[in-house]
Scaffold this active site. Structure first.
Site, PDB file in Angstrom:
ATOM      1  N   LYS A 121      -1.132  11.818   9.538  1.00 39.04           N
ATOM      2  CA  LYS A 121      -0.912  10.821   8.992  1.00 39.04           C
ATOM      3  C   LYS A 121       0.180  10.632   8.122  1.00 39.04           C
ATOM      4  O   LYS A 121       1.079   9.823   8.251  1.00 39.04           O
ATOM      5  CB  LYS A 121      -2.150  10.523   8.183  1.00 39.04           C
ATOM      6  CG  LYS A 121      -1.747   9.395   7.223  1.00 39.04           C
ATOM      7  CD  LYS A 121      -3.162   8.858   6.403  1.00 39.04           C
ATOM      8  CE  LYS A 121      -2.975   9.599   4.876  1.00 39.04           C
ATOM      9  NZ  LYS A 121      -2.304   8.845   3.990  1.00 39.04           N
ATOM     10  N   ASN A 122       0.276  11.546   7.379  1.00 36.29           N
ATOM     11  CA  ASN A 122       1.649  11.427   6.465  1.00 36.29           C
ATOM     12  C   ASN A 122       2.994  11.857   7.004  1.00 36.29           C
ATOM     13  O   ASN A 122       3.836  11.618   6.438  1.00 36.29           O
ATOM     14  CB  ASN A 122       1.416  12.640   5.294  1.00 36.29           C
ATOM     15  CG  ASN A 122       0.092  11.726   4.277  1.00 36.29           C
ATOM     16  OD1 ASN A 122      -0.425  10.711   4.381  1.00 36.29           O
ATOM     17  ND2 ASN A 122      -0.620  12.748   3.286  1.00 36.29           N
ATOM     18  N   CYS A 130      -3.970   5.138  -2.285  1.00 38.91           N
ATOM     19  CA  CYS A 130      -5.005   5.567  -3.138  1.00 38.91           C
ATOM     20  C   CYS A 130      -4.923   5.635  -4.619  1.00 38.91           C
ATOM     21  O   CYS A 130      -3.785   5.714  -5.093  1.00 38.91           O
ATOM     22  CB  CYS A 130      -5.693   6.982  -2.794  1.00 38.91           C
ATOM     23  SG  CYS A 130      -6.029   7.204  -1.197  1.00 38.91           S
ATOM     24  N   ARG A 180       1.280   6.485 -10.310  1.00 42.98           N
ATOM     25  CA  ARG A 180       2.151   6.781  -9.091  1.00 42.98           C
ATOM     26  C   ARG A 180       3.547   6.174  -9.362  1.00 42.98           C
ATOM     27  O   ARG A 180       3.808   5.626  -8.366  1.00 42.98           O
ATOM     28  CB  ARG A 180       1.266   6.499  -7.786  1.00 42.98           C
ATOM     29  CG  ARG A 180      -0.046   7.158  -7.638  1.00 42.98           C
ATOM     30  CD  ARG A 180      -0.741   6.822  -6.049  1.00 42.98           C
ATOM     31  NE  ARG A 180       0.107   7.627  -5.109  1.00 42.98           N
ATOM     32  CZ  ARG A 180      -0.480   7.966  -3.926  1.00 42.98           C
ATOM     33  NH1 ARG A 180      -1.636   7.141  -3.660  1.00 42.98           N
ATOM     34  NH2 ARG A 180       0.207   8.454  -2.906  1.00 42.98           N
ATOM     35  N   ASP A 232      -4.775  17.027  -1.362  1.00 45.32           N
ATOM     36  CA  ASP A 232      -5.454  16.335  -0.404  1.00 45.32           C
ATOM     37  C   ASP A 232      -6.832  16.852   0.135  1.00 45.32           C
ATOM     38  O   ASP A 232      -7.601  16.381   0.950  1.00 45.32           O
ATOM     39  CB  ASP A 232      -4.617  15.622   0.610  1.00 45.32           C
ATOM     40  CG  ASP A 232      -3.533  14.979   0.285  1.00 45.32           C
ATOM     41  OD1 ASP A 232      -3.669  14.375  -1.003  1.00 45.32           O
ATOM     42  OD2 ASP A 232      -2.588  14.426   0.959  1.00 45.32           O
ATOM     43  N   ARG A 271      -8.542   4.691   7.147  1.00 43.74           N
ATOM     44  CA  ARG A 271      -6.990   4.720   6.667  1.00 43.74           C
ATOM     45  C   ARG A 271      -6.394   6.115   7.334  1.00 43.74           C
ATOM     46  O   ARG A 271      -5.344   6.127   7.536  1.00 43.74           O
ATOM     47  CB  ARG A 271      -6.548   4.339   5.440  1.00 43.74           C
ATOM     48  CG  ARG A 271      -7.086   3.256   4.617  1.00 43.74           C
ATOM     49  CD  ARG A 271      -6.464   3.071   3.384  1.00 43.74           C
ATOM     50  NE  ARG A 271      -5.140   3.987   2.946  1.00 43.74           N
ATOM     51  CZ  ARG A 271      -4.983   4.684   2.180  1.00 43.74           C
ATOM     52  NH1 ARG A 271      -5.745   4.954   1.339  1.00 43.74           N
ATOM     53  NH2 ARG A 271      -3.803   5.550   1.992  1.00 43.74           N
TER      54      ARG A 271
HETATM   55  C1  EPZ Z   1       2.101  11.867  -0.913  1.00 40.07           C
HETATM   56  O1  EPZ Z   1       1.899  11.017  -1.816  1.00 40.07           O
HETATM   57  C2  EPZ Z   1       0.776  11.804   0.004  1.00 40.07           C
HETATM   58  N1  EPZ Z   1       0.747  10.370   0.679  1.00 40.07           N
HETATM   59  C3  EPZ Z   1      -0.300  12.138  -0.777  1.00 40.07           C
HETATM   60  O2  EPZ Z   1      -1.597  12.056   0.258  1.00 40.07           O
HETATM   61  C4  EPZ Z   1      -0.516  13.613  -1.235  1.00 40.07           C
HETATM   62  O3  EPZ Z   1      -1.646  13.552  -2.227  1.00 40.07           O
HETATM   63  C5  EPZ Z   1       0.830  13.606  -2.195  1.00 40.07           C
HETATM   64  O4  EPZ Z   1       2.008  13.492  -1.314  1.00 40.07           O
HETATM   65  C6  EPZ Z   1       0.914  15.106  -2.673  1.00 40.07           C
HETATM   66  O5  EPZ Z   1       0.793  16.001  -1.578  1.00 40.07           O
HETATM   67  C7  EPZ Z   1       1.751  10.373   1.527  1.00 40.07           C
HETATM   68  O6  EPZ Z   1       2.455  11.203   2.149  1.00 40.07           O
HETATM   69  C8  EPZ Z   1       1.639   8.821   2.068  1.00 40.07           C
HETATM   70  P1  EPZ Z   1       4.135  12.792  -4.617  1.00 40.07           P
HETATM   71  P2  EPZ Z   1       3.175  10.915  -2.926  1.00 40.07           P
HETATM   72  O7  EPZ Z   1       5.301  11.926  -4.723  1.00 40.07           O
HETATM   73  O8  EPZ Z   1       4.433  11.173  -1.857  1.00 40.07           O
HETATM   74  C9  EPZ Z   1       4.356  12.611  -9.555  1.00 40.07           C
HETATM   75  C10 EPZ Z   1      -3.487  11.274   1.132  1.00 40.07           C
HETATM   76  O9  EPZ Z   1      -4.602  11.553   0.985  1.00 40.07           O
HETATM   77  N2  EPZ Z   1       5.728  11.714  -9.141  1.00 40.07           N
HETATM   78  O10 EPZ Z   1       4.253  14.170  -4.119  1.00 40.07           O
HETATM   79  O11 EPZ Z   1       2.916   9.395  -3.455  1.00 40.07           O
HETATM   80  C11 EPZ Z   1       3.383  11.700  -8.934  1.00 40.07           C
HETATM   81  O12 EPZ Z   1       2.524  11.022  -9.792  1.00 40.07           O
HETATM   82  C12 EPZ Z   1      -2.673  11.012   0.295  1.00 40.07           C
HETATM   83  O13 EPZ Z   1      -3.459  11.320   2.294  1.00 40.07           O
HETATM   84  C13 EPZ Z   1       6.317  11.002 -10.174  1.00 40.07           C
HETATM   85  O14 EPZ Z   1       6.117  11.668 -11.473  1.00 40.07           O
HETATM   86  O15 EPZ Z   1       3.213  12.029  -3.810  1.00 40.07           O
HETATM   87  C14 EPZ Z   1       2.447  12.900  -8.630  1.00 40.07           C
HETATM   88  O16 EPZ Z   1       1.732  13.554 -10.001  1.00 40.07           O
HETATM   89  C15 EPZ Z   1      -3.000  10.618  -1.130  1.00 40.07           C
HETATM   90  N3  EPZ Z   1       7.372  10.273  -9.824  1.00 40.07           N
HETATM   91  C16 EPZ Z   1       3.262  14.092  -8.149  1.00 40.07           C
HETATM   92  O17 EPZ Z   1       4.691  13.639  -8.639  1.00 40.07           O
HETATM   93  C17 EPZ Z   1       7.707   9.999  -8.618  1.00 40.07           C
HETATM   94  O18 EPZ Z   1       8.823   9.325  -8.384  1.00 40.07           O
HETATM   95  C18 EPZ Z   1       3.455  14.118  -6.558  1.00 40.07           C
HETATM   96  O19 EPZ Z   1       3.410  13.062  -6.042  1.00 40.07           O
HETATM   97  C19 EPZ Z   1       7.019  10.573  -7.739  1.00 40.07           C
HETATM   98  C20 EPZ Z   1       6.122  11.142  -7.862  1.00 40.07           C
END
Ligand code: EPZ
Length: 431
Positions: A22-23, A117, A122, A308, A400
């Site tokens: 998916k991702n 989610c 986020r 995840d 989803r």
């Molecule tokens: C991706 O989300 C995945 N989603 C998520 O999967 C997954 O949990 C996550 O990566 C971590 O592996 C998709 O790929 C669509 P991040 P993403 O940016 O990219 C902070 C699932 O269940 N952060 O790696 O949104 C954030 O708050 C979903 O399939 C900032 O502070 O996650 C978090 O604490 C849920 N500023 C950490 O970084 C930013 O600009 C990691 O988030 C971006 C992120």
């Protein structure tokens, strides 16, 4: 409204085929915006997040053709409209990839803030930091991300150090940098398998991206990408979810179409709990016959244990012998499912990012709510292992990200079915 109804207690036996990731899919499909010509994308999972992202591309004027169950052809050569519809974008996290892709191709993007989610805050500040380092002006107002290149049509290469390891920011900056002038360097980049997959997709269409899978990624901008064919990697988290289901419910299952290396950290924890795991070239055989032992798990960016998989492993630990400690290292609020587990008889205490799971002899079926995608998968796992009937609502979250999960589990011998419930019943429960 539809729910899942599970009569727990059946062990799982047979073979399950894992779908495309998916991702990876939700980043690779918008990446087709960068390509002049048709992209044939194979091993695409049939899930509602993919349907949504394809629908957004259609709204923008892309020619999207479904070739067969797992293959689509996307041609973005004649995009007419660059405004992403709010109603679609707000339903899906991955709509943020449209900012990087549109900015790279047209030097201009206007995209509603993404949905997805609810896992605590986020923010998208790291995505924006990357675009700004490439010369874009970015503003967030009225629920929209406005990004544009002031001087003309193309971004220029930049140097960006991510303050936090972010999957989304890493991929979005890669997208933006692919057609930029000069070289972009991303330091402290995320290393998840889907990042490597996006880089491989873009490179196969003519991009010049090196270092994906390490924490420094270098992208040398190219003038154009040309169409081609690409097959998405198998879904690491879908595979891990079936592995956790076998651990919780017992039985023997061959999980096929996986990259075992991507599953190392999940495999290691299951082995530590007492599950037999045998790796093959593109499959993993799991066997659980005896009792499960306790383990501690801390979630981290790849190659650490994936956040995840945190709710699903918690479901397994609910009936392991002894006390396990879970530490969530990525999201601020990923224990919202714990109250639902308690309804099934689980003993879990949460303090901030730490959850202490005291194993019980058995869980008992109950009506529960899937509050997000992976929490929903965890409810299914708990229901398979529980005594009695579990009724799960909020299943649109699960759909989803999991292709035909009911059919795949039923083929393994689970007693799970989709049932329709009148809406009045739903009202009564919510009230
Ligand atoms: C991706 O989300 C995945 N989603 C998520 O999967 C997954 O949990 C996550 O990566 C971590 O592996 C998709 O790929 C669509 P991040 P993403 O940016 O990219 C902070 C699932 O269940 N952060 O790696 O949104 C954030 O708050 C979903 O399939 C900032 O502070 O996650 C978090 O604490 C849920 N500023 C950490 O970084 C930013 O600009 C990691 O988030 C971006 C992120």
């Amino acid at each position: 409204m539809t729910k899942y109804l599970i009569h727990g207690g059946n062990s799982l036996h047979g073979t399950v085929q894992i779908s495309g990731a998916k991702n990876a899919a939700v980043a690779i499909i918008p990446a087709a915006l960068l390509v002049d010509g048709a992209c044939r994308i194979e091993n695409v999972p049939q899930i509602s997040d993919v349907t949504l992202i394809l629908q957004i591309l259609r709204e923008l004027g892309a020619d999207v053709r479904v070739i067969n169950r797992t293959t689509v052809e996307v041609d973005c050569s004649h995009i007419r409209n660059r405004q992403v519809p709010y109603e679609l974008a707000r339903k899906i996290r991955a709509s943020y990839y449209l900012v990087g892709a549109l900015l790279s191709r047209f030097g201009w993007a206007e995209v509603p803030l993404p949905g997805g989610c609810d896992l605590g805050g986020r923010p998208v500040d790291q995505h924006i930091k990357g675009f700004v380092s490439m010369g874009a002006e970015v503003e967030v107002r009225n629920g929209l991300i406005y990004a544009r290149v002031p001087s003309g049509a193309r971004l220029s290469g930049g140097q960006v150090y991510l303050d936090i390891v972010s999957v989304g920011a890493t991929m979005n900056i890669m997208l933006a940098a692919t057609l930029a002038e000069g070289q972009t360097v991303i330091e402290n980049a995320a290393k998840e398998p889907h990042i490597v997959d996006l880089a491989n997709f873009l490179n196969s269409m003519g991009a010049d991206i090196r270092g994906a899978g390490t924490d420094v990624i270098k992208i040398r901008g190219v003038g154009r990408l040309k169409g081609g064919s690409y097959s998405i990697i198998p879904d690491q988290i879908e595979a891990g979810t079936y592995m956790a289901a076998v651990a919780a419910a017992g039985g023997e299952v061959l999980v096929k179409n996986v990259i075992p290396k991507h599953l190392d950290c999940i495999t290691a924890k299951l082995v530590e709990m007492g599950v037999d795991v045998e790796e093959r070239d593109d499959a993993i055989l799991l066997r659980r016959t005896g009792a499960l032992g306790r383990v501690n798990v801390k979630t981290m960016p790849y190659p650490g244990f994936p956040t995840d998989m945190q709710p699903q492993i918690a479901a397994v630990l609910c009936t392991a012998q002894g006390t396990s400690v879970l530490t969530e290292g990525v999201w601020d609020n990923r224990y919202r499912y714990v109250d639902e587990f308690r309804r099934m008889g689980a003993h879990i205490q949460v303090d901030g990012k730490v959850a202490v799971v005291e194993g019980v002899d058995h869980l008992t079926g109950a009506p529960v709510h899937a509050c997000d995608l992976r929490a929903g998968a965890a409810m299914i796992i708990a229901g398979l292992a529980a005594q009695g009937v579990t009724e799960i609502d909020g299943i649109y979250h699960i759909e989803r990200g999991y292709e035909t999960i009911v059919e795949k589990l039923a083929d393994l011998g689970a007693d799970i079915q989709v049932v329709s419930v009148p809406d009045e019943d739903n009202q009564a429960q919510v009230g």
